[in-house]
Write a protein that holds these residues in place. Structure first.
Motif, mmCIF file in Angstrom:
data_model
loop_
_atom_site.group_PDB
_atom_site.id
_atom_site.type_symbol
_atom_site.label_atom_id
_atom_site.label_comp_id
_atom_site.label_asym_id
_atom_site.label_seq_id
_atom_site.Cartn_x
_atom_site.Cartn_y
_atom_site.Cartn_z
ATOM 1 N N ALA A 1 45.208 31.040 -19.191
ATOM 2 C CA ALA A 1 44.727 29.762 -18.650
ATOM 3 C C ALA A 1 43.541 29.258 -19.465
ATOM 4 O O ALA A 1 43.421 28.062 -19.752
ATOM 5 N N GLU A 2 42.677 30.165 -19.898
ATOM 6 C CA GLU A 2 41.497 29.755 -20.688
ATOM 7 C C GLU A 2 41.949 29.149 -22.017
ATOM 8 O O GLU A 2 41.422 28.131 -22.465
ATOM 9 N N ASP A 3 42.923 29.798 -22.657
ATOM 10 C CA ASP A 3 43.444 29.268 -23.934
ATOM 11 C C ASP A 3 44.006 27.865 -23.714
ATOM 12 O O ASP A 3 43.720 26.934 -24.474
ATOM 13 N N LEU A 4 44.806 27.739 -22.681
ATOM 14 C CA LEU A 4 45.473 26.450 -22.444
ATOM 15 C C LEU A 4 44.443 25.362 -22.135
ATOM 16 O O LEU A 4 44.548 24.237 -22.633
ATOM 17 N N GLU B 1 50.647 27.195 -11.388
ATOM 18 C CA GLU B 1 50.000 27.701 -12.600
ATOM 19 C C GLU B 1 50.846 28.771 -13.282
ATOM 20 O O GLU B 1 51.306 29.712 -12.642
ATOM 21 N N GLY B 2 51.041 28.597 -14.556
ATOM 22 C CA GLY B 2 51.763 29.579 -15.354
ATOM 23 C C GLY B 2 53.258 29.364 -15.430
ATOM 24 O O GLY B 2 53.960 30.093 -16.127
ATOM 25 N N ASP B 3 53.787 28.362 -14.738
ATOM 26 C CA ASP B 3 55.235 28.122 -14.750
ATOM 27 C C ASP B 3 55.741 27.759 -16.152
ATOM 28 O O ASP B 3 55.050 27.088 -16.921
ATOM 29 N N THR B 4 56.956 28.180 -16.412
ATOM 30 C CA THR B 4 57.654 27.713 -17.611
ATOM 31 C C THR B 4 58.458 26.478 -17.224
ATOM 32 O O THR B 4 59.285 26.535 -16.306
ATOM 33 N N ILE C 1 44.616 22.198 -24.629
ATOM 34 C CA ILE C 1 45.408 21.042 -24.177
ATOM 35 C C ILE C 1 44.555 20.138 -23.292
ATOM 36 O O ILE C 1 44.098 20.565 -22.227
ATOM 37 N N PRO C 2 44.319 18.890 -23.720
ATOM 38 C CA PRO C 2 43.455 17.998 -22.946
ATOM 39 C C PRO C 2 43.965 17.837 -21.511
ATOM 40 O O PRO C 2 45.124 17.497 -21.306
ATOM 41 N N GLY D 1 52.429 26.972 -17.858
ATOM 42 C CA GLY D 1 52.038 27.957 -18.861
ATOM 43 C C GLY D 1 52.801 27.777 -20.152
ATOM 44 O O GLY D 1 52.410 28.267 -21.211
ATOM 45 N N ARG D 2 53.918 27.101 -20.038
ATOM 46 C CA ARG D 2 54.761 26.889 -21.210
ATOM 47 C C ARG D 2 55.572 25.631 -20.966
ATOM 48 O O ARG D 2 56.120 25.463 -19.857
#
Lengths: 195, 382
Positions: free
Chosen positions: A19-22, B177-180, A26-27, B203-204
């Motif tokens: 999550a931190e990376d994203l 959160e984290g869903d593809t 990503i704005p 997430g992706r």
């Protein structure tokens, strides 16, 4: 990837990016993270402010018998007034509205009426100062100015395999009509010569 | 006034028409300054939508200046710059009063299954649209909104359909959160759906199309991974491999009625009109989402039946969510995202077509020439 693919075991494969990376890459990532804090939640939101200052809208005047779905209790108060039904296509359309939206006949008749409508207008245009022009009205000349070949070939496009049908759909009926006219003219001339 | 008119499948031209009149006390007449051609206009252009009449003016994405208002209009006055959602809606029926603006029951005599849409056939109410110099806008106190001073006109016009629809599509996916998230279609709606999936914590994000230039845009604009389905023997199997054979958590169909990828499906729907739409993307969505996952449909389909793989959807326990977007419900949040710099809608605009050249605009968009993604229709230019 795990040794045993994900669906065969309980845990889900961890994603490559945290999550931190994203958030850093990503704005706006996660700005709408909470599903209950999204504009269309809940789906139905009784009492939502819409700006309406009426319980039931005033009725718009009905200038011709407006065709309507038989699934409506009455003619809704507001409606479009573009292109009233006319001619043979209009008669077919009015008939189509005798069937509910649940009946294939309703939609198939409307599609048939659309084709009739196009031909009625093409024929009528020939008696006008602005006859239909399939070249300008299809915009097909943009094939030359906007890279018709370059855009299609060598591009791995999936639609090239059926685009050859389009000129037949557009030009086919015109070619058939021209052929029929030519045949009638030829026969008439031959009859006159024989006479 | 000058207006685009439909002349039959694949044929449009610009004609002189009467300027629309106030027909209801809450009508406004809007002088259109910028419009757009939507991918769904192509279904009309190709003759797929039942009750599309010769002489109708298309166009459900437009912004402009209020020219005249009816006697009961309280919130707008002549001279106001307005953006007009594609939904025609009353604000007071059973559906509108619950926020289902796209399902209004008071504006479409021709069908109960769909609300009112500007310039979108009589099946959607028989309203002329905004690919013209002027348009009639019913329920001026409900639908249209003032364009904020800080907003670009080209961003505003994309807020009348394409951006809210893409954003709504991501919401229908119930992303956590984290869903593809897989998005079928890299057109304007698909690009916005992909971008919006990140806002909701995906997430992706994977975008599928067959047009390389659009996939390039999905990578640069929407930060998505992309696959061209023509490069794979079976895109569903490829997506299963990409997700460790689980399938995506959420799949969004942003293609709709003229999907490519199966000759028979495409020809029987788009060319022969024997189906309401070609459900290729929808079927791929059903097959590539994981069991218990969600398929969101914002691609437009006609009202007739389509050959959808419903058994797989049932057996997999899927949640299928879909609707036309209730545009105005999305605006406050989208305005925020634009102001915060998270979204710049006009980045996807590739062509600005003068109204007088609209026949070329339709052909370029329909045939996907010249790397077209989103064409705007510009008023007042020869």
């Amino acid at each position: 990837m795990s040794e045993i693919a994900t669906p065969y075991i309980a845990s889900k494969t961890t994603l490559k990016r945290s999550a931190e990376d994203l958030r850093s890459q990503i704005p706006g990532w996660g700005a709408d993270l909470d599903p209950a804090d999204r504009p269309s939640y809940p789906r139905e939101n009784p009492g939502i402010e819409t700006g309406a200052h009426w319980d039931f809208p005033e009725r718009q005047p009905e200038k011709w018998p407006r065709e309507r779905s038989v699934e409506h209790a009455f003619l809704p108060p507001v409606f479009g007034t573009s292109t009233p039904p006319a001619g043979v296509s209009g008669a077919v359309r009015k008939h189509a509205y005798k069937y509910s939206e649940g009946r294939a006949a309703h939609w198939l008749l409307l599609i048939a009426a659309d084709r009739i409508d196009a031909w009625e207008h093409h024929l009528r245009s020939f008696a006008s100062l602005r006859p239909d022009n399939p070249v300008t009205e299809t915009g097909v000349l943009s094939e030359f100015s906007r890279g018709g070949l370059r855009s299609r070939f060598g591009q791995k496009r999936a639609d090239v395999n059926h685009q050859w049908i389009d000129p037949i759909i557009v030009g086919g009926p015109w070619a058939l009509a021209a052929g029929a006219l030519a045949a009638v003219a030829f026969r008439t001339l031959r009859k006159r010569r024989r006479a | 006034m000058r207006a685009m008119v439909y002349r039959g499948p694949y044929k449009v031209r610009v004609e002189e028409k009467d300027i629309p009149k106030i027909e209801h006390p809450n009508d406004a007449i809007v002088r259109v300054t910028t419009g757009a051609i939507c991918g769904s206009d192509l279904h009309l252009y190709h003759g797929m939508m039942p009750d599309t009449r010769v002489g109708m003016t298309f166009g459900h994405e437009f912004v402009g200046v209020v020219e005249q208002v009816g006697p009961s209009v309280e919130r707008l006055k002549p001279g106001d710059r307005v953006m007009v959602p594609f939904n025609v809606y009353c604000g007071s029926c059973y559906f509108c009063s619950r926020g289902l603006y796209s399902n209004c029951h008071n504006v479409n005599p021709n069908a109960t299954a769909v609300g009112g849409i500007y310039g979108y056939s009589h099946t959607c109410g028989g309203y002329d649209g905004g690919q013209a110099e002027f348009a009639r806008v019913p329920f001026a106190d409900v639908g249209p909104g003032l364009i904020p001073d800080w907003m670009d006109e080209e961003d505003a016009v994309l807020l009348t359909d394409a951006l809210p629809t893409g954003y709504f599509g991501a919401q229908l996916g119930d992303i956590v959160e984290g869903d593809t998230v897989v998005v079928f279609g890299a057109g304007p709606v698909g690009l916005f759906a992909a971008k919006s999936a990140w806002l909701m914590g995906a997430g992706r994000v994977i975008v599928i199309d067959h047009l390389e230039y659009r996939l390039e845009k999905a990578r640069s604009f929407a930060h998505a991974e992309t696959f061209n389905f023509t490069e794979y023997d079976d895109i569903v199997v490829h997506l299963k491999k990409e997700t460790d054979y689980l399938g995506a958590d959420v799949v969004i169909d942003a293609v709709g009625a003229e999907a490519d990828g199966n000759f028979l499906q495409h020809v029987t729907s788009s060319k022969l009109k024997l189906q309401g739409g070609s459900p290729i993307a929808l079927n791929w969505a059903i097959d590539s989402v994981r069991k218990g996952g969600t398929v969101s449909v914002v691609g437009a389909y006609g009202p007739m039946f389509s050959a959808v793989k419903f058994g797989d959807a049932m057996n997999k326990g899927l949640t299928l969510r879909m609707n036309q977007c209730p545009v105005k419900r999305q605006w406050p949040r989208l305005f925020e995202h634009i102001r915060n710099g998270y979204l710049k809608p006009s980045d996807i605009v590739t062509h600005r077509i003068p109204l007088e050249h609209i026949a070329e605009g339709y052909h370029i968009f329909s045939a996907k020439l010249d790397n077209i993604i989103k064409p705007l229709v510009v008023a007042g230019q020869p």
